[in-house]
Design an enzyme around this catalytic site. Structure first.
Site, short mmCIF file in Angstrom:
data_model
loop_
_atom_site.label_atom_id
_atom_site.label_comp_id
_atom_site.label_asym_id
_atom_site.label_seq_id
_atom_site.Cartn_x
_atom_site.Cartn_y
_atom_site.Cartn_z
N GLU A 1 -5.44 18.62 62.25
CA GLU A 1 -4.70 19.76 61.67
C GLU A 1 -4.09 19.42 60.31
OE1 GLU A 1 -2.02 20.87 64.82
OE2 GLU A 1 -3.52 22.11 65.79
N TRP B 1 -6.55 24.12 73.90
CA TRP B 1 -7.82 23.43 74.16
C TRP B 1 -7.59 22.11 74.87
CZ3 TRP B 1 -10.09 19.03 71.28
CH2 TRP B 1 -9.15 18.39 70.47
N ASP B 2 -6.34 21.65 74.87
CA ASP B 2 -5.96 20.41 75.54
C ASP B 2 -6.46 20.40 76.99
OD1 ASP B 2 -4.24 21.09 73.39
OD2 ASP B 2 -2.68 19.74 74.10
N LYS C 1 -4.72 13.44 61.24
CA LYS C 1 -3.68 13.59 62.26
C LYS C 1 -4.17 13.06 63.61
CE LYS C 1 -0.81 17.08 64.53
NZ LYS C 1 -0.64 18.49 64.86
N GLN C 2 -5.42 13.38 63.95
CA GLN C 2 -5.91 13.03 65.30
C GLN C 2 -7.42 12.95 65.28
OE1 GLN C 2 -4.38 17.14 66.13
NE2 GLN C 2 -5.54 16.84 68.01
C1 BGC Z 1 -2.37 19.13 68.18
C2 BGC Z 1 -3.31 20.13 68.82
C3 BGC Z 1 -2.84 20.41 70.22
C4 BGC Z 1 -1.38 20.85 70.24
C5 BGC Z 1 -0.84 20.99 71.63
C6 BGC Z 1 -0.95 19.70 68.21
O1 BGC Z 1 -0.07 18.77 67.64
O2 BGC Z 1 -2.73 18.90 66.84
O3 BGC Z 1 -4.62 19.59 68.87
O4 BGC Z 1 -3.63 21.40 70.80
O5 BGC Z 1 -0.59 19.89 69.57
O6 BGC Z 1 -0.89 19.77 72.31
#
Ligand code: BGC
Length: 775
Positions: A488, A357-358, A601-602
């Site tokens: 996550e 999804w990035d 986490k984000q």
């Molecule tokens: C992030 C995800 C991301 C993936 C790839 C993971 O650490 O939590 O949101 O899609 O890394 O960048």
């Protein structure tokens, strides 16, 4: 955090050889051209620690998934970007002793990444047992003008050495992936040819049967004059080489130009690969090093002329943003709609080079504002072409009637990850893929895209959201159960605010666009409805109900949105309470402890406030930011940039700057201690957005650009280029004024700090404004 590399506006510089940092530097100094990529491995043999990596976009291997306990619905394979045949190899011996930087006596070493012209240069001096020295330097680039070409100029200069140099110039297809699930090698030989100083090795991948031809030829110049050498040909399983010896005296210089062409069955039929590669080698060698280099640097000049960001007064920030822009352009050039942007680009094996999804959340907004419209369009078409597979993906999970669930991780449209909570539960990716269509159209004005492709995707995704919601008799609301949001560090939660917001937004946006097309092009709409068997009133009745009655978790006391149901049951503590020895928590805490904790986490709720900012007032955004930012550990590279933009939005420039630096220098300063695995390419786009949308406050409202600029205290000025509906403009912000230079011929409507201006083609406006900056 370490600052290992020297600060410079256009270069990344490593001085002195630090074998313990070699993997890190191999990532940092990686090269790419959208078609292929190469870690900064050495040309000559190296017996020290190294992650060898040559990658070809779109050439992957479906490595069988490894899980402890198989569950129905797990994807069969985890796609791997393949470590492809090593094309850079040039072994060299000095009077019969092989040079190997892990063993040889080195008296100087430097590695430089020149971002302006797009090449890697390395030089070092080696002294033999008799204290005689040679200086070796290599310059390497992956042509931006002719992407199948990799070129190396390898120079050996004698300082005071007299004797023989033995060269072995080779292609080695006997390579492996470190992350191979079962230790297998993925390439087998198809054919090889080697004749004096040119040869072609053709290998093919197991299972996917990609054929790749790696051809090489070279020329030798001694003291600037071409010399013909009688090279011996060597061939072994999956390996070809040319080997020869040359004498050298004090002050003399030998230059070896190695020309490599890499062609694959992705673009050329298997039967033609050999012939075409030979033809490419002939043309390339005839063109010669200088011309090839010039054509390559001209491409970089073109790229920089529309995407550079100039920061005065902060060399750290300047170097970092250029590094980010450079790496993004090395990863994706938008020429081929079958390709996409892997989170690590071509710089390592992690994330398998797959699409996440990035792309839609971070990569697309960067390319929409800095590159030609077709680049953004190709990113969208990539998903359009995967629609059928995403419908099949949803069917596997029990959805029906054309509901589409795009994969969380993919190479070819199929889901290919092997973690349940990420693969299946992060359904929010479906929402941002829908949002990307809106984003593309608002940037480009390409309304036709909706009728041609966009609406079909939107209906597929809306069908999914509608089926994925459950009506809760208890709440008398629709709920979305069992998901993972962007954060996550939570699994299987109910009613993630971000996910529910995306679902409602997609449903409304889809209905809105059906109505627009109904008026504008009813025939086209009927044809689409027939194609996908869509009955408007039958299906959208429920959609409307979901839109009106979706449940959103809120905290009425604090007046904030809740990341998910039950979030307040957690023990709420700031991330600053975590002892630094326990950070990052994902490397120190048990998964159980992480899931129970409040630590984020984000960006999650903030990711939603970023996307749907226009639906909320500043106070609402600030209340949520103040609640969530202290609990966020930013252990995903995608986090700090979003928090930085939101901090700018609420006027907290000090925090916005702190978060900006963290995101911009994430890899250069190795904040998360993992750069050895590769670079965080997708978050680099977020860094650019933190300047343009964050400090610059750039937004698009209908057909005009909004700017609300701020400037960090230690910056004298910053400037950036952006594109909007066929107009290219440059914005420069200083502490006193803002200027907007309309570089194109079309007029541009801009609103700056609340006042509207019409800027004619080729016109520049300069406004004196007292800008906010931190005191
Ligand atoms: C992030 C995800 C991301 C993936 C790839 C993971 O650490 O939590 O949101 O899609 O890394 O960048």
């Amino acid at each position: 955090m370490n600052s290992f590399y020297k600060k410079d506006a256009w270069q990344i510089i490593e001085e002195g050889f630090h074998p313990e940092m070699n993997r890190e530097s191999e990532s940092i100094f990686s090269l790419g051209n959208g078609y292929m990529g190469q870690r900064a491995n050495f040309e000559e043999h190296y017996s020290g620690d190294s992650l060898q990596g040559s990658y070809i976009a779109g050439v992957y291997y479906p490595d069988k998934t490894r899980v402890g306990w198989w569950k129905n619905g797990y994807p069969e394979y985890f796609a791997k970007v393949l470590n492809a045949p090593n094309w850079i190899g040039i072994d060299i011996s000095v009077n019969g002793i092989a040079i190997d930087l892990a063993i040889s006596k080195i008296t100087s070493f430097s590695r430089i990444l020149n971002m302006k012209e797009g090449y890697l240069e390395r030089s070092f001096r080696v002294t033999d047992s008799e204290n005689k020295t040679v200086e070796i330097s290599s310059r390497r680039f992956l042509s931006m003008a002719e992407p199948d070409l990799g070129i190396i100029r390898y120079t050996v200069k004698s300082i005071d050495f007299e004797g023989n140099l033995d060269f072995t110039v080779y292609i080695d297809g006997d390579v492996k992936n470190e992350d191979s699930n079962y230790g297998e090698k993925f390439w087998v030989e198809v054919s090889k040819e080697i004749d004096g100083n040119s040869g072609v090795l053709i290998t093919r991948t197991l299972k996917t049967d990609f054929h790749v031809a790696t051809g090489m030829c070279f020329e030798i110049l001694k003291n600037n004059k071409e010399v013909l050498v009688n090279a011996d040909s060597i061939d072994k399983e999956k390996y070809i080489a040319s080997s020869f010896t040359l004498g050298i005296r004090t002050g003399e210089e030998v230059v070896l130009n190695k020309y490599v062409s890499v062609l694959s069955s992705l673009n050329i039929s298997k039967e033609h690969l050999l012939k075409d590669t030979k033809a490419r080698l002939n043309i390339t060698k005839a063109k010669g090093y200088k011309k090839l280099f010039l054509e390559h640097t001209r491409e970089w000049e073109r790229i920089w002329s529309t995407s550079d960001v100039i920061i005065e007064g902060d060399i750290s920030a300047q170097q970092a943003i250029r590094f980010n822009i450079f790496q993004l352009n090395q990863t994706y050039t938008g020429k081929d709609e079958r390709l996409n942007i892997g989170p690590k680009g071509f710089t390592g094996e992690k994330y398998g080079g797959s699409t996440y999804w990035d792309t839609e959340a971070f990569g697309l907004p960067f390319f929409l504002k800095t590159a030609d419209q077709k680049v953004g369009k190709n990113l969208l078409l990539y998903r359009y072409k995967h629609l059928e597979k995403s419908i099949a993906n949803a069917e596997k999970l029990g959805f029906k009637d054309g509901a589409a669930l795009y994969p969380m991780v993919t190479m070819n449209g199929e889901e290919c990850h092997n973690e349940w909570e990420i693969t299946f539960e992060e359904i929010h990716r479906n929402g941002v893929i829908a949002f990307a269509i809106f984003n593309y159209i608002r940037h480009t004005g390409d309304e036709e895209y909706m009728a041609e492709y966009g609406l079909e995707v939107l209906i597929g995704i809306s069908r999914f959201w509608s089926q994925r919601t459950t009506f809760s008799e208890n709440l008398k609301k629709y709920v979305i159960l069992g998901v993972t949001g962007p954060n996550e560090y939570e699994n299987n939660v109910n009613n993630n605010w971000y996910t529910n917001s995306l679902a409602v937004w997609t449903l409304s946006y889809t209905i809105k666009n059906i109505r627009i097309l109904e008026k504008g092009n009813p025939d086209k709409l009927s044809a689409l409805f027939r194609k996908i068997n869509f009955n408007f009133s039958d299906e959208t009745t429920r959609w409307q109900d979901v839109i009106k009655n979706m449940h959103f978790a809120v905290d009425n006391t604090r007046n904030i949105f809740l990341q998910q149901d039950g979030f307040l049951d957690k023990e709420l503590k700031p991330a600053s309470s975590i002892p630094s020895a326990e950070k990052p928590i994902n490397q120190h805490w048990s998964w159980d402890r992480i899931l129970r904790s409040c630590f984020i986490k984000q960006a999650d709720v903030l990711q939603g406030l970023y996307l749907f900012e226009d639906q909320f007032d500043t106070d609402t955004i600030k209340r949520n930011y103040d609640f969530y930012e202290p609990m966020t550990v930013h252990e995903s590279s995608l986090s700090a940039c979003i928090h930085s933009i939101v901090a700018s939005r609420i006027g907290d420039i000090e925090k916005a700057y702190e978060l900006y630096l963290r995101t911009a220098r994430l890899d250069l300063d190795d904040y998360n201690n993992e750069v050895s695995e590769g670079l965080h390419i997708t978050s680099m786009a977020g860094t650019w957005l933190a300047i343009v949308e964050g400090f610059g406050g750039m937004r698009i409202i209908d057909d005009k650009i909004l700017l609300n600029p701020l400037i960090p205290l230690n910056w004298q000025s910053y400037s950036f280029h952006a594109r909007f509906r066929g107009v290219m403009f440059e914005v420069k912000v200083t502490k006193e004024c803002v200027s907007v230079n309309n570089i194109s011929q079309k007029p541009l409507r801009v609103e700056i700090s609340g006042k509207e201006y019409q800027i004619k083609g080729a016109e520049k406006i300069i406004l004196n404004l007292k800008l906010d900056f931190f005191s």
